[in-house]
Design an enzyme around this catalytic site. Sequence first.
Site, PDB file in Angstrom:
ATOM      1  CG  HIS A  64      44.104  34.998  45.002  1.00  0.00           C
ATOM      2  ND1 HIS A  64      45.063  34.247  44.382  1.00  0.00           N
ATOM      3  CD2 HIS A  64      44.670  35.516  46.121  1.00  0.00           C
ATOM      4  CE1 HIS A  64      46.177  34.313  45.092  1.00  0.00           C
ATOM      5  NE2 HIS A  64      45.964  35.074  46.143  1.00  0.00           N
ATOM      6  CD  GLU A  67      43.059  34.163  41.362  1.00  0.00           C
ATOM      7  OE1 GLU A  67      43.136  32.939  41.586  1.00  0.00           O
ATOM      8  OE2 GLU A  67      44.007  34.953  41.572  1.00  0.00           O
ATOM      9  CG  HIS A 159      44.861  30.246  42.307  1.00  0.00           C
ATOM     10  ND1 HIS A 159      45.109  31.341  43.099  1.00  0.00           N
ATOM     11  CD2 HIS A 159      44.904  29.174  43.137  1.00  0.00           C
ATOM     12  CE1 HIS A 159      45.284  30.958  44.347  1.00  0.00           C
ATOM     13  NE2 HIS A 159      45.166  29.635  44.409  1.00  0.00           N
ATOM     14  CD  GLU A 223      47.679  30.787  38.662  1.00  0.00           C
ATOM     15  OE1 GLU A 223      46.645  31.400  38.326  1.00  0.00           O
ATOM     16  OE2 GLU A 223      48.256  30.955  39.755  1.00  0.00           O
TER      17      GLU A 223
HETATM   18  O1  LIG Z   1      48.713  36.252  38.147  1.00  0.00           O
HETATM   19  C1  LIG Z   1      49.242  36.500  39.223  1.00  0.00           C
HETATM   20  O2  LIG Z   1      50.077  37.417  39.349  1.00  0.00           O
HETATM   21  C2  LIG Z   1      48.934  35.669  40.440  1.00  0.00           C
HETATM   22  C3  LIG Z   1      48.061  34.464  40.200  1.00  0.00           C
HETATM   23  C4  LIG Z   1      48.044  33.666  41.495  1.00  0.00           C
HETATM   24  O3  LIG Z   1      47.226  33.928  42.327  1.00  0.00           O
HETATM   25  N1  LIG Z   1      49.027  32.784  41.658  1.00  0.00           N
HETATM   26  C5  LIG Z   1      49.276  32.117  42.892  1.00  0.00           C
HETATM   27  C6  LIG Z   1      50.422  31.155  42.740  1.00  0.00           C
HETATM   28  C7  LIG Z   1      50.689  30.410  44.030  1.00  0.00           C
HETATM   29  C8  LIG Z   1      51.925  29.510  43.975  1.00  0.00           C
HETATM   30  O4  LIG Z   1      53.023  30.052  43.811  1.00  0.00           O
HETATM   31  O5  LIG Z   1      51.770  28.298  44.140  1.00  0.00           O
HETATM   32  C9  LIG Z   1      49.625  33.166  43.932  1.00  0.00           C
HETATM   33  O6  LIG Z   1      50.330  34.129  43.598  1.00  0.00           O
HETATM   34  O7  LIG Z   1      49.198  33.032  45.074  1.00  0.00           O
HETATM   35 ZN   LIG Z   2      45.133  33.283  42.541  1.00  0.00          ZN
END
Ligand SMILES: O=C(O)CCC(=O)N[C@@H](CCC(=O)O)C(=O)O
Ligand SMILES: [Zn+2]
Length: 344
Positions: A64, A67, A159, A223
């Site tokens: 992303h 980030e 992330h 994260e």
């Molecule tokens: O903060 C958010 O809403 C999204 C943060 C983020 O990019 N999280 C990843 C998590 C991926 C996973 O579930 O392993 C995503 O949503 O792609």
């Molecule tokens: Zn992300």
Amino acid sequence: MTYLAELKQSGDFLTITRNNEFTLEPVNFTLDNGTLVEVHDTGVIQFTPAGETTKDIVLSSAVHGNETAPIEICDELIQHIITGKLVLAQRVLFIFGNPKSINIGQRFVDENLNRLFNGAHNQETDNPEKVRAQKLEGYVRAFFEQGGDERYRCHYDLHTAIRGSKNEKFAVYPFLHGKPWKKSQLQFLLSCGVNTVLMMRSAATTFSYFSSYQFGADAFTIELGQVKPFGENNMASFAKTKETLKALISQEKVEYKEFNADEFELFTVHRTINRTQAEFSFPFPDSAENFTGFSKGELLATDGDKQYFAEVEGEAIIFPNANVALGQRALLTVVPLEVDENFI
Ligand SMILES: O=C(O)CCC(=O)N[C@@H](CCC(=O)O)C(=O)O
Ligand SMILES: [Zn+2]
């Protein structure tokens, strides 16, 4: 080769990547310490030390583009490796996932790259993110297969979250299809400053799930805090992560402290709520943080005519995002998980 001299001198692979949003001619060269440097594509750079190694490590950021903290961490590591300040003991593949989205300061350009792995890019219509997902899968596959399946494999996909979080740093442990969760990985995460881990219960199209499922890598989405523009990250808050990653790639073996369940907050996914309707909303404000718990019966989300209410006391929200594309995950809810015999 136009960028080779610049790369050798500055180690600034991030700027070269940002100046070449979609492709970059491959090059390779050897550092004075014997490490082979191979640029496979824009945002994709591999390091192979001259001596014996035991681990194949993938570190990705910018899946992303907005980030930035993970991008800054990986940028520094890459520069230190190329300029000889950091000497590697393990094979490492660094990936800046979506260069154009870095440049426009957005999560993605056409489509969320982190929903396109594990084959999900194979759809009729193409866009740059689908093309990139397919290429990134190929680079990761080649990297792990070149190492061979006897070696240790890991992939940390770094992330930052859109919202603030009650637990500032947390990791997503992709679904392991019944295999046990590893305490040693929790110890690695703790050393990075991450004491909160969510165990997924189903297959996904994320980058970390791809490496976990296809190559048996210890893989996580990590994260590291909340999204901030370049220059606005409090880099002190990432010091432990940076030091732990440095140790991982520059040491033959890393010892982490002994596992103690009391030091962790573990959660398991209770359910995933997808957006299926144009009219989708949450009853809570944008300031509501990840891990906020709800009382049983409280409204969590409204998708068209359907309302979702908390099913269990303390059901907590993760990644609420009402703006996702139709059919995609708009909210995860989690409940606490105890350490038991499913951890080894
Ligand atoms: O903060 C958010 O809403 C999204 C943060 C983020 O990019 N999280 C990843 C998590 C991926 C996973 O579930 O392993 C995503 O949503 O792609
Ligand atoms: Zn992300």
